[in-house]
Enzyme design. Structure first.
Site, PDB file in Angstrom:
ATOM      1  N   ASP A 203     -29.454  12.955  26.923  1.00  0.00           N
ATOM      2  CA  ASP A 203     -28.019  13.094  26.658  1.00  0.00           C
ATOM      3  C   ASP A 203     -27.410  11.726  26.352  1.00  0.00           C
ATOM      4  O   ASP A 203     -27.909  10.703  26.834  1.00  0.00           O
ATOM      5  CB  ASP A 203     -27.302  13.683  27.878  1.00  0.00           C
ATOM      6  CG  ASP A 203     -27.618  15.158  28.082  1.00  0.00           C
ATOM      7  OD1 ASP A 203     -27.969  15.827  27.098  1.00  0.00           O
ATOM      8  OD2 ASP A 203     -27.512  15.630  29.232  1.00  0.00           O
TER       9      ASP A 203
ATOM     10  N   TYR B 126     -36.791  10.987  36.744  1.00  0.00           N
ATOM     11  CA  TYR B 126     -35.425  10.511  36.524  1.00  0.00           C
ATOM     12  C   TYR B 126     -34.862   9.919  37.808  1.00  0.00           C
ATOM     13  O   TYR B 126     -35.242  10.326  38.911  1.00  0.00           O
ATOM     14  CB  TYR B 126     -34.501  11.674  36.126  1.00  0.00           C
ATOM     15  CG  TYR B 126     -34.823  12.361  34.835  1.00  0.00           C
ATOM     16  CD1 TYR B 126     -34.203  11.982  33.645  1.00  0.00           C
ATOM     17  CD2 TYR B 126     -35.730  13.424  34.793  1.00  0.00           C
ATOM     18  CE1 TYR B 126     -34.487  12.632  32.447  1.00  0.00           C
ATOM     19  CE2 TYR B 126     -36.015  14.080  33.596  1.00  0.00           C
ATOM     20  CZ  TYR B 126     -35.396  13.683  32.435  1.00  0.00           C
ATOM     21  OH  TYR B 126     -35.674  14.332  31.257  1.00  0.00           O
TER      22      TYR B 126
END
Length: 233
Positions: A52, A80
C-alpha cells in the site's frame, strides 16, 4: 552487475519502498531509469507483491526473464512490522481515511493484548478491506468504497504463523507478523481491535521479508539509480 545483459537475462532487485509511493510507481520509475541508461525502447519490469502507498519496506522487483518467477516469489511467506492504534476505526482500516468511530479502551490491559494475539495464529478466515485493489464484477473494491456503494466481500483463508507484540505505548501497539500470501495487515489490525471489544486501525506498516529476501539487503530508489549510473559511466 548492472549490465544490459544482466537486466535482460533477469535480475531481482530488492527495493526499500518509500512512504506515499505506490508499488506501480516504483516499477515505472525503475523501468524508465533502466531504459534511459541503456537507451532501450522496452524492458520487462514487474514487482512480486503490492505494498500500500502508506506502507514502506521490501518490494521485490524482477527484470527481463526473471519476471517469470514473480508468481513463485509472491507465494512466499512474508514478514511485517507495524503499529496498531486501539480505540478507533477508519473505513480503510489505516490512515488513508479519517477516523469514523471510537470505542472504549479502559478494559484493555497489556496481558489482554498479548493474550488476544493467540486468536489469530494459524489458519483463519479474513475479510479483505473494502478499500483494496481486489476486483469484483470487473471493478476494484476501492472504487465501490469511494462511491459509497455497498459491496459483498467474501472471506479468504490465510495463515498467520507468528503474531508478536513488540511494544505497547498507551493505545499504540507495535507488532511483528509472519503470514501467508493474501493476508491484509490492515484487516488484521481492524479484527484485532474488534477481538479486544474495542476498535483498531493500522498507523504504520513495513514489510521486512519475503521468503529468503530481507529488507536488510534492500536499497532506496535513489541508491539504485546512483549505482546504475555509476556502473555505466
Amino acid at each position: 552487475m548492472n549490465s544490459l545483459e544482466a537486466f535482460q537475462a533477469g535480475k531481482v532487485l530488492l527495493i526499500d519502498k518509500p512512504l506515499n509511493w505506490t508499488s506501480f510507481q516504483v516499477v515505472n520509475k525503475l523501468r524508465w531509469e533502466i531504459k534511459q541508461a541503456f537507451k532501450l525502447k522496452k524492458i520487462k519490469v514487474g514487482h512480486a507483491g503490492t505494498l500500500d502507498p502508506l506502507a514502506t519496506g521490501l518490494l521485490v522487483i524482477c527484470t527481463g526473464k526473471m519476471t517469470k518467477q514473480i508468481d513463485s516469489f509472491q507465494a512466499q511467506i512474508k514478514e511485517y512490522t507495524g503499529t496498531i492504534v486501539l480505540g478507533s476505526t477508519t473505513p480503510s482500516y489505516d490512515l488513508e481515511t479519517e477516523i469514523n468511530e471510537t470505542f472504549p479502551t479502559e478494559h484493555i490491559t497489556e496481558d489482554l493484548i498479548r493474550e488476544t494475539t493467540k486468536q489469530f495464529i494459524g489458519d483463519i478466515e479474513q475479510y479483505p478491506p473494502v478499500f483494496s485493489a481486489l476486483k469484483k464484477d470487473g471493478k476494484r473494491l476501492y472504487e465501490f468504497a469511494r462511491a459509497g456503494e455497498d459491496v459483498e466481500i467474501k472471506p479468504r483463508n490465510i495463515n498467520i504463523a507468528e503474531f508478536e507484540i513488540t511494544n505497547i505505548n498507551g493505545l499504540e501497539v507495535d507488532f511483528r507478523v509472519v503470514c501467508s500470501k493474501g493476508t491484509y495487515i490492515r484487516s488484521l489490525a481492524h479484527d484485532f481491535g474488534k477481538a479486544l471489544n474495542s476498535g483498531g486501525h493500522l498507523s504504520a506498516l513495513r514489510r521486512t521479508k519475503i521468503g529468503d529476501f530481507d529488507i536488510k539487503e534492500g536499497v532506496s530508489i535513489e541508491d539504485f539509480i546512483s549505482s546504475l549510473n555509476n556502473q555505466i559511466e
